[in-house]
Design a protein around this motif. Structure first.
Motif, mmCIF file in Angstrom:
data_model
loop_
_atom_site.group_PDB
_atom_site.id
_atom_site.type_symbol
_atom_site.label_atom_id
_atom_site.label_comp_id
_atom_site.label_asym_id
_atom_site.label_seq_id
_atom_site.Cartn_x
_atom_site.Cartn_y
_atom_site.Cartn_z
ATOM 1 N N HIS A 109 24.521 42.980 -30.628
ATOM 2 C CA HIS A 109 24.913 42.961 -29.218
ATOM 3 C C HIS A 109 24.684 41.537 -28.722
ATOM 4 O O HIS A 109 23.710 41.258 -28.031
ATOM 5 C CB HIS A 109 24.039 43.918 -28.386
ATOM 6 C CG HIS A 109 24.110 45.345 -28.806
ATOM 7 N ND1 HIS A 109 24.937 46.251 -28.208
ATOM 8 C CD2 HIS A 109 23.449 46.031 -29.767
ATOM 9 C CE1 HIS A 109 24.787 47.435 -28.765
ATOM 10 N NE2 HIS A 109 23.882 47.321 -29.714
ATOM 11 N N GLY A 110 25.535 40.616 -29.071
ATOM 12 C CA GLY A 110 25.354 39.215 -28.707
ATOM 13 C C GLY A 110 26.048 38.340 -29.739
ATOM 14 O O GLY A 110 26.951 38.782 -30.442
ATOM 15 N N ASP A 111 25.614 37.100 -29.827
ATOM 16 C CA ASP A 111 26.209 36.153 -30.769
ATOM 17 C C ASP A 111 25.486 36.217 -32.112
ATOM 18 O O ASP A 111 24.264 36.277 -32.165
ATOM 19 C CB ASP A 111 26.122 34.729 -30.225
ATOM 20 C CG ASP A 111 26.993 34.535 -28.990
ATOM 21 O OD1 ASP A 111 28.014 35.231 -28.870
ATOM 22 O OD2 ASP A 111 26.638 33.688 -28.144
ATOM 23 N N LEU A 112 26.267 36.158 -33.192
ATOM 24 C CA LEU A 112 25.734 36.173 -34.553
ATOM 25 C C LEU A 112 26.131 34.883 -35.259
ATOM 26 O O LEU A 112 27.296 34.498 -35.242
ATOM 27 C CB LEU A 112 26.284 37.367 -35.333
ATOM 28 C CG LEU A 112 26.021 37.394 -36.834
ATOM 29 C CD1 LEU A 112 24.536 37.505 -37.123
ATOM 30 C CD2 LEU A 112 26.790 38.534 -37.488
ATOM 31 N N THR A 113 25.147 34.232 -35.869
ATOM 32 C CA THR A 113 25.394 33.053 -36.689
ATOM 33 C C THR A 113 24.833 33.327 -38.077
ATOM 34 O O THR A 113 23.685 33.761 -38.206
ATOM 35 C CB THR A 113 24.702 31.808 -36.098
ATOM 36 O OG1 THR A 113 25.154 31.616 -34.759
ATOM 37 C CG2 THR A 113 25.007 30.577 -36.923
ATOM 38 N N LEU A 114 25.641 33.108 -39.108
ATOM 39 C CA LEU A 114 25.202 33.262 -40.494
ATOM 40 C C LEU A 114 25.151 31.888 -41.145
ATOM 41 O O LEU A 114 26.088 31.099 -41.013
ATOM 42 C CB LEU A 114 26.174 34.141 -41.282
ATOM 43 C CG LEU A 114 26.204 35.624 -40.917
ATOM 44 C CD1 LEU A 114 27.371 36.302 -41.599
ATOM 45 C CD2 LEU A 114 24.909 36.294 -41.302
ATOM 46 N N SER A 115 24.062 31.606 -41.861
ATOM 47 C CA SER A 115 23.924 30.332 -42.557
ATOM 48 C C SER A 115 22.987 30.510 -43.748
ATOM 49 O O SER A 115 22.448 31.581 -43.966
ATOM 50 C CB SER A 115 23.392 29.249 -41.605
ATOM 51 O OG SER A 115 22.087 29.587 -41.170
ATOM 52 N N GLY A 116 22.799 29.446 -44.484
ATOM 53 C CA GLY A 116 21.873 29.473 -45.612
ATOM 54 C C GLY A 116 22.577 29.270 -46.937
ATOM 55 O O GLY A 116 23.799 29.338 -47.034
ATOM 56 N N GLU A 117 21.785 29.034 -47.961
ATOM 57 C CA GLU A 117 22.286 28.782 -49.307
ATOM 58 C C GLU A 117 22.451 30.068 -50.107
ATOM 59 O O GLU A 117 23.020 30.053 -51.195
ATOM 60 C CB GLU A 117 21.319 27.840 -50.052
ATOM 61 C CG GLU A 117 21.165 26.481 -49.397
ATOM 62 C CD GLU A 117 22.452 25.671 -49.438
ATOM 63 O OE1 GLU A 117 23.172 25.728 -50.449
ATOM 64 O OE2 GLU A 117 22.736 24.991 -48.438
ATOM 65 N N GLY A 118 21.939 31.176 -49.595
ATOM 66 C CA GLY A 118 21.982 32.435 -50.330
ATOM 67 C C GLY A 118 23.265 33.201 -50.109
ATOM 68 O O GLY A 118 24.190 32.755 -49.433
ATOM 69 N N SER A 119 23.299 34.395 -50.692
ATOM 70 C CA SER A 119 24.463 35.270 -50.555
ATOM 71 C C SER A 119 24.056 36.541 -49.820
ATOM 72 O O SER A 119 22.882 36.913 -49.770
ATOM 73 C CB SER A 119 25.041 35.617 -51.927
ATOM 74 O OG SER A 119 24.093 36.372 -52.662
ATOM 75 N N LEU A 120 25.074 37.237 -49.274
ATOM 76 C CA LEU A 120 24.834 38.501 -48.587
ATOM 77 C C LEU A 120 26.001 39.432 -48.925
ATOM 78 O O LEU A 120 27.139 39.164 -48.554
ATOM 79 C CB LEU A 120 24.722 38.313 -47.075
ATOM 80 C CG LEU A 120 24.520 39.577 -46.241
ATOM 81 C CD1 LEU A 120 23.255 40.317 -46.668
ATOM 82 C CD2 LEU A 120 24.477 39.227 -44.764
ATOM 83 N N ASP A 121 25.713 40.514 -49.659
ATOM 84 C CA ASP A 121 26.713 41.503 -50.062
ATOM 85 C C ASP A 121 26.464 42.757 -49.224
ATOM 86 O O ASP A 121 25.362 43.313 -49.267
ATOM 87 C CB ASP A 121 26.580 41.796 -51.555
ATOM 88 C CG ASP A 121 27.590 42.828 -52.030
ATOM 89 O OD1 ASP A 121 28.701 42.866 -51.483
ATOM 90 O OD2 ASP A 121 27.247 43.588 -52.943
ATOM 91 N N VAL A 122 27.485 43.197 -48.480
ATOM 92 C CA VAL A 122 27.352 44.362 -47.598
ATOM 93 C C VAL A 122 28.287 45.470 -48.067
ATOM 94 O O VAL A 122 29.500 45.254 -48.170
ATOM 95 C CB VAL A 122 27.662 43.997 -46.138
ATOM 96 C CG1 VAL A 122 27.501 45.204 -45.234
ATOM 97 C CG2 VAL A 122 26.779 42.841 -45.663
ATOM 98 N N THR A 123 27.720 46.662 -48.326
ATOM 99 C CA THR A 123 28.499 47.839 -48.694
ATOM 100 C C THR A 123 28.101 48.977 -47.770
ATOM 101 O O THR A 123 26.918 49.346 -47.708
ATOM 102 C CB THR A 123 28.240 48.257 -50.151
ATOM 103 O OG1 THR A 123 28.515 47.154 -51.005
ATOM 104 C CG2 THR A 123 29.098 49.443 -50.539
ATOM 105 N N VAL A 124 29.093 49.526 -47.047
ATOM 106 C CA VAL A 124 28.844 50.630 -46.127
ATOM 107 C C VAL A 124 29.863 51.720 -46.411
ATOM 108 O O VAL A 124 31.070 51.445 -46.478
ATOM 109 C CB VAL A 124 28.950 50.164 -44.653
ATOM 110 C CG1 VAL A 124 28.700 51.313 -43.705
ATOM 111 C CG2 VAL A 124 27.961 49.044 -44.388
ATOM 112 N N ALA A 125 29.410 52.975 -46.571
ATOM 113 C CA ALA A 125 30.299 54.067 -46.952
ATOM 114 C C ALA A 125 31.333 54.353 -45.876
ATOM 115 O O ALA A 125 32.478 54.668 -46.184
ATOM 116 C CB ALA A 125 29.479 55.322 -47.233
ATOM 117 N N ASN A 126 30.988 54.290 -44.627
ATOM 118 C CA ASN A 126 31.928 54.605 -43.546
ATOM 119 C C ASN A 126 32.666 53.374 -43.115
ATOM 120 O O ASN A 126 33.166 53.228 -42.084
ATOM 121 C CB ASN A 126 31.194 55.250 -42.364
ATOM 122 C CG ASN A 126 30.694 56.643 -42.730
ATOM 123 O OD1 ASN A 126 31.283 57.317 -43.547
ATOM 124 N ND2 ASN A 126 29.608 57.050 -42.148
#
Length: 126
Positions: A109-126
């Motif tokens: 609920h607001g602003d989102l900033t993504l950063s960094g040297e890593g990875s992010l894998d998102v899996t959601v059934a719905n």
């Protein structure tokens, strides 16, 4: 007897006055949940699998380090922020909500900033 009572009262007053003010402060709850748990001023790190999610309230920054997130906050999101948030990734990070009714891996609920040297894998059934 009066002098002794006055002495005790003054001693107690002096002891209380030298305590740090944080001893009187309550716990601050932040509008941020990860893996179904809420961040507070007393809980700024949440274990997620073999990794950790750490929140810095001074910078509104959430650092994910090798996390595996499998729980959500009331079907809103594995990461749920009711505020602006900066997410920094370190290492390999996974959000896997294949068993839940949740529709969002990250819900902000607001602003989102993504950063960094890593990875992010998102899996959601719905």
């Amino acid at each position: 007897m009066r002098k002794r009572l006055l002495s005790i009262i003054l001693s107690m007053t002096m002891c209380v006055s030298v305590l740090p003010m944080t001893a009187f402060a309550g716990v601050t709850e932040y509008d941020l949940w990860v893996n179904g748990e809420r961040f507070t001023s007393e809980k700024l790190t949440i274990e997620c699998g073999d990794g950790t999610a750490k929140f810095d309230p001074n910078k509104d920054e959430l650092t994910l380090t090798d996390v595996t997130i499998t729980e959500n906050y009331y079907n809103e999101g594995a990461i749920c922020a009711k505020q602006d948030i900066d997410i920094v990734t370190v290492g390999t990070n996974v959000i896997n909500l294949d068993d839940s009714k949740c529709s969002f891996g990250i819900y902000v609920h607001g602003d989102l900033t993504l950063s960094g040297e890593g990875s992010l894998d998102v899996t959601v059934a719905n």
